[in-house]
Design an enzyme around this catalytic site. Structure first.
Site, PDB file in Angstrom:
ATOM      1  N   TYR A  52      47.468 -55.843 142.272  1.00 59.13           N
ATOM      2  CA  TYR A  52      46.417 -56.707 141.722  1.00 59.13           C
ATOM      3  C   TYR A  52      45.977 -57.754 142.759  1.00 59.13           C
ATOM      4  CZ  TYR A  52      48.056 -55.053 137.098  1.00 59.13           C
ATOM      5  OH  TYR A  52      48.442 -54.300 136.015  1.00 59.13           O
ATOM      6  N   HIS A 110      55.886 -49.256 138.619  1.00 59.70           N
ATOM      7  CA  HIS A 110      54.508 -49.192 138.135  1.00 59.70           C
ATOM      8  C   HIS A 110      54.119 -47.797 137.642  1.00 59.70           C
ATOM      9  CE1 HIS A 110      50.297 -51.192 138.747  1.00 59.70           C
ATOM     10  NE2 HIS A 110      50.446 -50.684 137.540  1.00 59.70           N
TER      11      HIS A 110
END
Length: 284
Positions: A52, A110
Site C-alpha cells: 500500500y 498477504h
C-alpha cells in the site's frame, strides 16, 4: 473465535474491535491526518500492507496520536516476494523499522502464492516472529482451505484470522464457513467492493434496505458482515464516512434482509479484480 462485548476474541486470546480502518489508497502527509482522524473518531485497528506504500505514515500516525501505543492495533502483511523463511523473518524486522514500531499487533501473509509452494515457510517465520515478540497475533490473507490445512499440519499453529475478499457481489460465505470450522476469524477486505470497479454502495436493493433502517448503505454492509461473525476493514479517508462506518451495530438486520443481500452474490464474476487465490500471485 467468539464475539465478546463490542469485540472479537480470537483463538489465541487476542481481542479485536468490531471494525478496523483499511488504508489502501491513503498515502502521504494527508494520509497521516486521515488516519489520525480515524483514531480520534474511535478506530483502534489500522490495517496496512507493504504494497500500500503507506506503512511509514501509519507509524507516524501512531507516534502523533495522544493514545497510548497499547490501545492502537497495527496490522500489516508479508508480500509474496518474501515467502522463504529467512527472507520473511528479516522482512518483518525491516517492516518494523519502516514503521518505527517495536512490534506489530497483527501480521498476515498477504497471498498464498500456491504455485511457488513456499507459504508454509512464510508461516513458520511468522510463528517464530510471534515467539520472539515481534508480532502479537498472526494470521493469513486470501488462504483457501487446503492452504490453511497445510500450514496447520506443518506447524500445529492455527491462524487467528484469514482476511479474504467479501462484499455483497462476492459474499464468500464458503470461506466464512471454512474459517469457522477451524476456529479462525474471517476478515473482509474491500467490504464495499471498489467504487471504480463496481457499484455495491449504489445498489438499489442495498439502498432500499438502508432506507428501511435509516442507515447508509455502508452501515448495512458492515452490519451484514458483523452479524455473520466477520471482521470488516473498510477504507475511508472521509471524516463523516469514517464516523458512520464505525457506528454500524446499533441495529439488527432481519434474516430476510441478510438473505436478500446474500442473493446479490455473482460468484467468481463478482470478484473486484478476478483474484482467485489459487491462481493469483502477488509479488512486490
Amino acid at each position: 473465535m467468539t464475539i465478546g462485548n463490542n469485540s472479537f476474541i480470537l483463538n489465541d486470546g487476542s481481542v479485536l474491535p468490531l471494525v478496523g480502518l483499511g488504508t489502501i489508497g491513503i498515502n502521504g502527509d494527508q494520509g497521516t491526518f486521515e488516519i489520525l482522524n480515524a483514531l480520534n473518531t474511535g478506530y483502534r485497528l489500522i490495517d496496512t500492507s507493504t504494497n500500500y506504500d503507506n506503512e511509514g505514515i501509519v507509524g507516524e500516525a501512531v507516534r502523533r496520536s495522544a493514545l497510548p501505543r497499547e490501545e492502537i492495533l497495527i496490522s500489516t502483511k508479508l508480500p509474496g516476494s518474501y515467502h522463504e523463511y529467512d527472507k520473511a523473518f528479516i522482512f518483518i524486522q525491516e517492516s518494523l523499522r519502516r514503521t518505527g514500531l517495536k512490534y506489530f499487533d497483527k501480521y498476515l501473509i498477504h497471498w498464498p502464492n500456491p504455485k511457488d509452494g513456499k507459504y508454509v515457510e512464510a508461516w513458520k517465520a511468522l510463528v517464530d516472529a510471534q515467539k520472539q515478540g515481534l508480532i502479537r497475533t498472526i494470521g493469513v490473507s486470501n488462504f483457501e482451505p487446503e492452504h490453511l490445512d497445510n500450514i496447520i499440519a506443518e506447524t500445529g499453529v492455527t491462524p487467528a484470522t484469514n482476511q479474504v475478499e467479501r462484499h455483497p457481489y462476492f459474499n464468500n460465505n464458503r470461506m466464512v464457513e471454512e474459517d469457522e470450522k477451524r476456529g479462525i476469524l474471517t476478515e473482509s477486505w474491500s467490504p464495499f467492493g471498489r467504487g471504480y470497479l463496481n457499484d455495491v454502495l449504489q445498489n438499489a436493493t442495498i439502498k432500499e434496505i438502508a432506507d428501511k433502517y435509516d442507515k447508509t448503505p455502508a452501515q448495512i454492509i458492515l452490519n451484514w458482515n458483523y452479524q455473520a461473525g466477520v471482521f470488516a476493514v473498510p477504507k475511508s479517508s472521509n471524516p463523516k464516512h469514517q464516523k458512520d462506518n464505525i457506528n454500524n451495530t446499533n441495529f439488527e438486520l432481519t434474516p430476510e434482509d441478510i438473505e436478500t443481500i446474500d442473493s446479490l452474490d455473482k460468484g467468481e464474476a463478482g470478484r473486484v479484480e478476478g483474484q482467485d487465490p489459487n491462481e493469483y500471485h502477488e509479488y512486490v
